[in-house]
Every structure is written in structure tokens, then in C-alpha cells.
Write a protein that holds these residues in place. Structure first.
Motif, short mmCIF file in Angstrom:
data_model
loop_
_atom_site.label_atom_id
_atom_site.label_comp_id
_atom_site.label_asym_id
_atom_site.label_seq_id
_atom_site.Cartn_x
_atom_site.Cartn_y
_atom_site.Cartn_z
N PHE A 40 -11.86 -3.24 -12.30
CA PHE A 40 -12.63 -4.26 -13.00
C PHE A 40 -12.08 -5.65 -12.72
O PHE A 40 -12.84 -6.60 -12.58
CB PHE A 40 -12.62 -4.01 -14.51
N SER A 41 -10.76 -5.75 -12.67
CA SER A 41 -10.11 -7.04 -12.46
C SER A 41 -8.70 -6.77 -11.94
O SER A 41 -8.06 -5.81 -12.36
CB SER A 41 -10.05 -7.80 -13.78
N GLU A 42 -8.23 -7.62 -11.05
CA GLU A 42 -6.87 -7.44 -10.54
C GLU A 42 -6.31 -8.72 -9.97
O GLU A 42 -7.05 -9.59 -9.53
CB GLU A 42 -6.82 -6.32 -9.49
N ASP A 43 -5.01 -8.83 -10.07
CA ASP A 43 -4.24 -9.90 -9.44
C ASP A 43 -2.96 -9.24 -8.93
O ASP A 43 -1.90 -9.35 -9.54
CB ASP A 43 -3.93 -11.03 -10.43
N MET A 44 -3.11 -8.47 -7.86
CA MET A 44 -2.00 -7.74 -7.25
C MET A 44 -2.18 -7.77 -5.74
O MET A 44 -3.29 -7.90 -5.26
CB MET A 44 -1.99 -6.26 -7.68
N THR A 45 -1.07 -7.58 -5.04
CA THR A 45 -1.19 -7.39 -3.60
C THR A 45 -1.92 -6.07 -3.36
O THR A 45 -1.92 -5.19 -4.23
CB THR A 45 0.20 -7.33 -2.93
N ASP A 46 -2.53 -5.93 -2.22
CA ASP A 46 -3.24 -4.70 -1.91
C ASP A 46 -2.32 -3.48 -1.96
O ASP A 46 -2.70 -2.42 -2.45
CB ASP A 46 -3.91 -4.78 -0.53
N GLU A 47 -1.09 -3.66 -1.49
CA GLU A 47 -0.13 -2.55 -1.48
C GLU A 47 0.24 -2.13 -2.89
O GLU A 47 0.30 -0.94 -3.20
CB GLU A 47 1.14 -2.92 -0.70
N ARG A 48 0.50 -3.10 -3.76
CA ARG A 48 0.89 -2.77 -5.14
C ARG A 48 -0.30 -2.18 -5.90
O ARG A 48 -0.12 -1.27 -6.70
CB ARG A 48 1.43 -4.00 -5.85
N LEU A 49 -1.50 -2.68 -5.65
CA LEU A 49 -2.67 -2.12 -6.30
C LEU A 49 -2.87 -0.67 -5.88
O LEU A 49 -3.11 0.20 -6.72
CB LEU A 49 -3.93 -2.94 -5.99
N GLU A 50 -2.74 -0.40 -4.60
CA GLU A 50 -2.88 0.98 -4.10
C GLU A 50 -1.82 1.88 -4.73
O GLU A 50 -2.12 3.00 -5.15
CB GLU A 50 -2.74 0.99 -2.58
N MET A 51 -0.58 1.39 -4.83
CA MET A 51 0.49 2.16 -5.46
C MET A 51 0.16 2.44 -6.92
O MET A 51 0.31 3.57 -7.41
CB MET A 51 1.81 1.40 -5.36
N THR A 52 -0.33 1.43 -7.64
CA THR A 52 -0.66 1.58 -9.06
C THR A 52 -1.80 2.57 -9.26
O THR A 52 -1.76 3.41 -10.16
CB THR A 52 -1.01 0.21 -9.66
N LEU A 53 -2.82 2.49 -8.41
CA LEU A 53 -3.93 3.44 -8.52
C LEU A 53 -3.47 4.87 -8.24
O LEU A 53 -3.89 5.81 -8.92
CB LEU A 53 -5.06 3.05 -7.55
N ASN A 54 -2.58 5.03 -7.27
CA ASN A 54 -2.04 6.36 -6.97
C ASN A 54 -1.20 6.89 -8.13
O ASN A 54 -1.26 8.09 -8.45
CB ASN A 54 -1.24 6.36 -5.68
N LEU A 55 -0.43 6.02 -8.78
CA LEU A 55 0.34 6.44 -9.94
C LEU A 55 -0.58 6.88 -11.07
O LEU A 55 -0.31 7.86 -11.77
CB LEU A 55 1.25 5.31 -10.43
N LEU A 112 2.33 -13.71 -11.94
CA LEU A 112 1.42 -13.67 -10.80
C LEU A 112 1.59 -12.39 -10.00
O LEU A 112 2.70 -11.89 -9.81
CB LEU A 112 1.66 -14.87 -9.88
N ARG A 113 0.46 -11.86 -9.55
CA ARG A 113 0.41 -10.67 -8.69
C ARG A 113 0.90 -9.39 -9.37
O ARG A 113 1.43 -8.49 -8.73
CB ARG A 113 1.17 -10.89 -7.38
N THR A 114 0.72 -9.29 -10.70
CA THR A 114 1.18 -8.10 -11.42
C THR A 114 0.14 -7.55 -12.40
O THR A 114 0.49 -6.80 -13.31
CB THR A 114 2.47 -8.39 -12.22
N TYR A 115 -1.13 -7.89 -12.24
CA TYR A 115 -2.15 -7.51 -13.23
C TYR A 115 -3.24 -6.65 -12.59
O TYR A 115 -3.72 -6.95 -11.50
CB TYR A 115 -2.80 -8.79 -13.79
N ALA A 116 -3.62 -5.58 -13.28
CA ALA A 116 -4.76 -4.77 -12.83
C ALA A 116 -5.40 -4.11 -14.04
O ALA A 116 -4.72 -3.63 -14.95
CB ALA A 116 -4.33 -3.71 -11.83
#
Length: 97
Positions: free
Chosen positions: A13-28, A80-84
Motif C-alpha cells: 500500500f505504501s513504502e519508503d524502503m530500498t527495493d532490497e529491504r522491501l523484498e527482505m521484509t516481504l519474505n520475512l 528514511l528508507r525504513t517504512y512499509a
């Protein structure tokens, strides 16, 4: 019964993360769904605890916050870069910052 890994319908819905960190978070989050059935009363707490603990371990940063639930409101200040904010399966919304 835990969620089958093939049944995930991820919507960010909304994110402020690097693509790598977002992918890691979704996998977690997907991994967390395998721990417990979302319909049991304590499942959201279990999911949030798992995601938070793994984020601390994988990023080396303390202070992660995770909210999991069906209905909640929020207004957060984040680094910055830590929100999803996303969902992994219907009825399970996850906010990470």
C-alpha cells in the motif's frame, strides 16, 4: 493450519524502503505466515514478533516496530528508507517502521 506459500497475494500500500529491504521484509512476512494460522487469536502478535526479531537480526539495527492486524489506524514518524505498509494475505495487514 499455516498458510501455504503459494497462496500469498502481496499488495504494498505504501513504502519508503530500498527495493532490497522491501523484498527482505516481504519474505520475512511470508515466512511468518508459516508459523501460525491467521485465524487464531494470538497469530498477529506471533507474526509481528517474528518479523521484528528477524529484521533486528538481519539489519543489525534495533528499534524496529511492527504492527499486524485486520483493522488498525496509525500515524508514525519513521527514519528514511525504513517504512512499509502491506498485506501478504487477506485479513493480515502489516506495518513496519
Amino acid at each position: 493450519m499455516a498458510k501455504d506459500s503459494n497462496n500469498f497475494k502481496i499488495v504494498v500500500f505504501s513504502e519508503d524502503m530500498t527495493d532490497e529491504r522491501l523484498e527482505m521484509t516481504l519474505n520475512l512476512a511470508k515466512d511468518a505466515m508459516g508459523i501460525s494460522d491467521p485465524s487464531i487469536p494470538t497469530a498477529m502478535r506471533i507474526f509481528a514478533d517474528h518479523i521484528r526479531a528477524r529484521l533486528v537480526t538481519m539489519t543489525g539495527k534495533k528499534g524496529w516496530n511492527v504492527i499486524c492486524g485486520r483493522n488498525f489506524g496509525s500515524f508514525v514518524t519513521h527514519e528514511l528508507r525504513t517504512y512499509a505498509y502491506f498485506t501478504v494475505c487477506p485479513g493480515v495487514n502489516i506495518l513496519v517502521w
